[in-house]
Design an enzyme around this catalytic site. Structure first.
Site, PDB file in Angstrom:
ATOM      1  N   ASN A 157      -7.389  -3.460  14.328  1.00 51.17           N
ATOM      2  CA  ASN A 157      -8.773  -3.751  13.923  1.00 51.17           C
ATOM      3  C   ASN A 157      -8.847  -4.940  12.958  1.00 51.17           C
ATOM      4  O   ASN A 157      -9.893  -5.190  12.371  1.00 51.17           O
ATOM      5  CB  ASN A 157      -9.411  -2.512  13.283  1.00 51.17           C
ATOM      6  CG  ASN A 157      -8.686  -2.069  12.021  1.00 51.17           C
ATOM      7  OD1 ASN A 157      -7.728  -2.706  11.589  1.00 51.17           O
ATOM      8  ND2 ASN A 157      -9.133  -0.978  11.427  1.00 51.17           N
ATOM      9  N   ASP A 175       0.814  -1.222   0.000  1.00 53.04           N
ATOM     10  CA  ASP A 175       0.000   0.000   0.000  1.00 53.04           C
ATOM     11  C   ASP A 175       0.846   1.270   0.000  1.00 53.04           C
ATOM     12  O   ASP A 175       2.065   1.215   0.234  1.00 53.04           O
ATOM     13  CB  ASP A 175      -0.957   0.000   1.209  1.00 53.04           C
ATOM     14  CG  ASP A 175      -0.317  -0.581   2.464  1.00 53.04           C
ATOM     15  OD1 ASP A 175       0.922  -0.549   2.584  1.00 53.04           O
ATOM     16  OD2 ASP A 175      -1.057  -1.086   3.321  1.00 53.04           O
ATOM     17  N   HIS A 230      -7.124  -5.243  10.115  1.00 49.52           N
ATOM     18  CA  HIS A 230      -6.883  -4.969   8.690  1.00 49.52           C
ATOM     19  C   HIS A 230      -5.592  -5.636   8.209  1.00 49.52           C
ATOM     20  O   HIS A 230      -4.647  -5.804   8.972  1.00 49.52           O
ATOM     21  CB  HIS A 230      -6.909  -3.464   8.372  1.00 49.52           C
ATOM     22  CG  HIS A 230      -5.715  -2.669   8.819  1.00 49.52           C
ATOM     23  ND1 HIS A 230      -5.794  -1.328   9.137  1.00 49.52           N
ATOM     24  CD2 HIS A 230      -4.401  -2.995   8.985  1.00 49.52           C
ATOM     25  CE1 HIS A 230      -4.599  -0.892   9.469  1.00 49.52           C
ATOM     26  NE2 HIS A 230      -3.738  -1.878   9.386  1.00 49.52           N
ATOM     27  N   GLU A 247      -9.633  -2.284   5.381  1.00 43.74           N
ATOM     28  CA  GLU A 247     -10.242  -2.049   6.687  1.00 43.74           C
ATOM     29  C   GLU A 247     -11.443  -2.977   6.878  1.00 43.74           C
ATOM     30  O   GLU A 247     -11.948  -3.554   5.904  1.00 43.74           O
ATOM     31  CB  GLU A 247     -10.695  -0.585   6.772  1.00 43.74           C
ATOM     32  CG  GLU A 247      -9.572   0.432   6.580  1.00 43.74           C
ATOM     33  CD  GLU A 247      -8.610   0.530   7.775  1.00 43.74           C
ATOM     34  OE1 GLU A 247      -8.519  -0.427   8.573  1.00 43.74           O
ATOM     35  OE2 GLU A 247      -7.955   1.575   7.890  1.00 43.74           O
TER      36      GLU A 247
HETATM   37  C1  F6R Z   1       1.529  -1.612   6.079  1.00 43.88           C
HETATM   38  C2  F6R Z   1       0.229  -2.258   6.145  1.00 43.88           C
HETATM   39  C3  F6R Z   1      -0.524  -2.386   7.422  1.00 43.88           C
HETATM   40  C4  F6R Z   1       0.359  -2.701   8.626  1.00 43.88           C
HETATM   41  C5  F6R Z   1      -0.497  -2.769   9.889  1.00 43.88           C
HETATM   42  C6  F6R Z   1       0.349  -3.019  11.116  1.00 43.88           C
HETATM   43  O1  F6R Z   1       2.039  -1.638   4.774  1.00 43.88           O
HETATM   44  O2  F6R Z   1      -0.253  -2.659   5.141  1.00 43.88           O
HETATM   45  O3  F6R Z   1      -1.502  -3.363   7.282  1.00 43.88           O
HETATM   46  O4  F6R Z   1       1.001  -3.922   8.421  1.00 43.88           O
HETATM   47  O5  F6R Z   1      -1.183  -1.569  10.058  1.00 43.88           O
HETATM   48  O6  F6R Z   1       1.157  -1.913  11.332  1.00 43.88           O
HETATM   49  P1  F6R Z   1       2.295  -1.956  12.456  1.00 43.88           P
HETATM   50  O7  F6R Z   1       3.242  -3.011  12.034  1.00 43.88           O
HETATM   51  O8  F6R Z   1       2.915  -0.573  12.392  1.00 43.88           O
HETATM   52  O9  F6R Z   1       1.631  -2.252  13.726  1.00 43.88           O
END
Ligand code: F6R
Length: 260
Positions: free
Chosen positions: A136, A67, A138, A143
């Site tokens: 959450n 992303d 995701h 989401e």
């Molecule tokens: C990042 C992504 C997100 C993160 C997730 C966890 O490219 O796609 O899904 O992997 O938000 O983020 P952290 O590792 O910062 O807790």
């Protein structure tokens, strides 16, 4: 799902990096799907060390990130392009032309998304997709309530995600509320998936992903339908798993089986 519970963040990262290195040592032109965020930082550090020690080479590897934020220039310190360059690509022998991140700065979002899907296909698909997970549930920026068949597209970030990621932004900076993300359907086409989870704050999302019902309310739960997922988590992230002891036992048996 293979669930690997390890005592520390370092061990989780070593384990994940080892899986990636082993794969690349058998397929030098591997296609990796990569994530940003806190969960992957140490894994990337281990990959950098391995590359510096010449245990592994990324010369022929291609990468596709999950992303990118809409509205940030690629050189913005919070863009995911910047994260990937500074946390991994600048320190390994990869050809940056082979590193792909959704193109978010041309206002032709639909075109960018379709091109991204085509590029992944033209590379023969993703061999290993590395994922973190949001509190959450995701994966990527899919989401809760994202279609479980979704493809790469523009997604509105949830309040929860914006709040969690606000730690990376200065108070004076405008934090993006939109992103381009690979879809859940896109992620599910990866041949293998490694999901990383670190810390107590991930324990509910991890339990819902592994043991909950498959529901778009916890996008990670779709991984139960993938045939080759390795969930690598620390003890804190594992703390709400009902079958905790079973996963430890299964992994001991796995180690025992491969020692023969
Ligand atoms: C990042 C992504 C997100 C993160 C997730 C966890 O490219 O796609 O899904 O992997 O938000 O983020 P952290 O590792 O910062 O807790």
């Amino acid at each position: 799902m293979r669930v690997v519970i390890l005592p520390s963040e370092l061990e989780v990262s070593d384990f994940a990096a080892k899986l990636i290195c082993e794969f690349i040592s058998h397929k030098e032109n591997a296609v990796l799907g990569l994530a940003t965020g806190s969960s992957t930082v140490l894994t990337y550090k281990v990959l950098i060390e391995q590359c510096k020690k010449e245990q592994i080479s990324f010369k022929k590897v291609s990468t596709f990130n999950l992303d990118e934020y809409i509205g940030l220039e690629p050189n913005h310190t919070q863009s995911y392009r910047h994260y990937m360059d500074s946390e991994l690509f600048n320190h390994i022998d990869i050809n940056k032309k082979n590193t792909h991140i959704p193109e978010c700065f041309n206002n032709e979002f639909a075109l960018s998304c379709n091109n991204y899907e085509s590029m992944i296909n033209n590379h023969g698909g993703i061999d290993i997709q590395v994922l973190g997970i949001g509190t959450n549930g995701h994966i990527g920026f899919n989401e809760p309530t994202s279609s479980l068949n979704s493809r790469t597209r523009v997604k509105t970030l949830s309040e929860n995600t914006i709040k969690n990621n606000s730690r990376f932004f200065d108070k004076t900076e405008i934090q993006p509320k939109l992103a381009i993300t690979m879809g859940i359907g896109t992620i599910m086409e990866a041949k293998q998936i490694i999901l990383l989870g670190l810390g107590k704050h991930k324990s509910k999302a991890i339990a819902d992903t592994i043991e909950g019902p498959i529901t778009s309310f916890c996008p990670g739960s779709i991984l139960q339908q993938h045939s080759d997922v390795v969930v690598v988590i620390d003890e804190h992230a594992a703390s709400e798993l009902k079958l905790y002891d079973y996963y430890i036992h299964t992994e001991n048996m796995h180690q025992w089986k491969i020692s023969f």
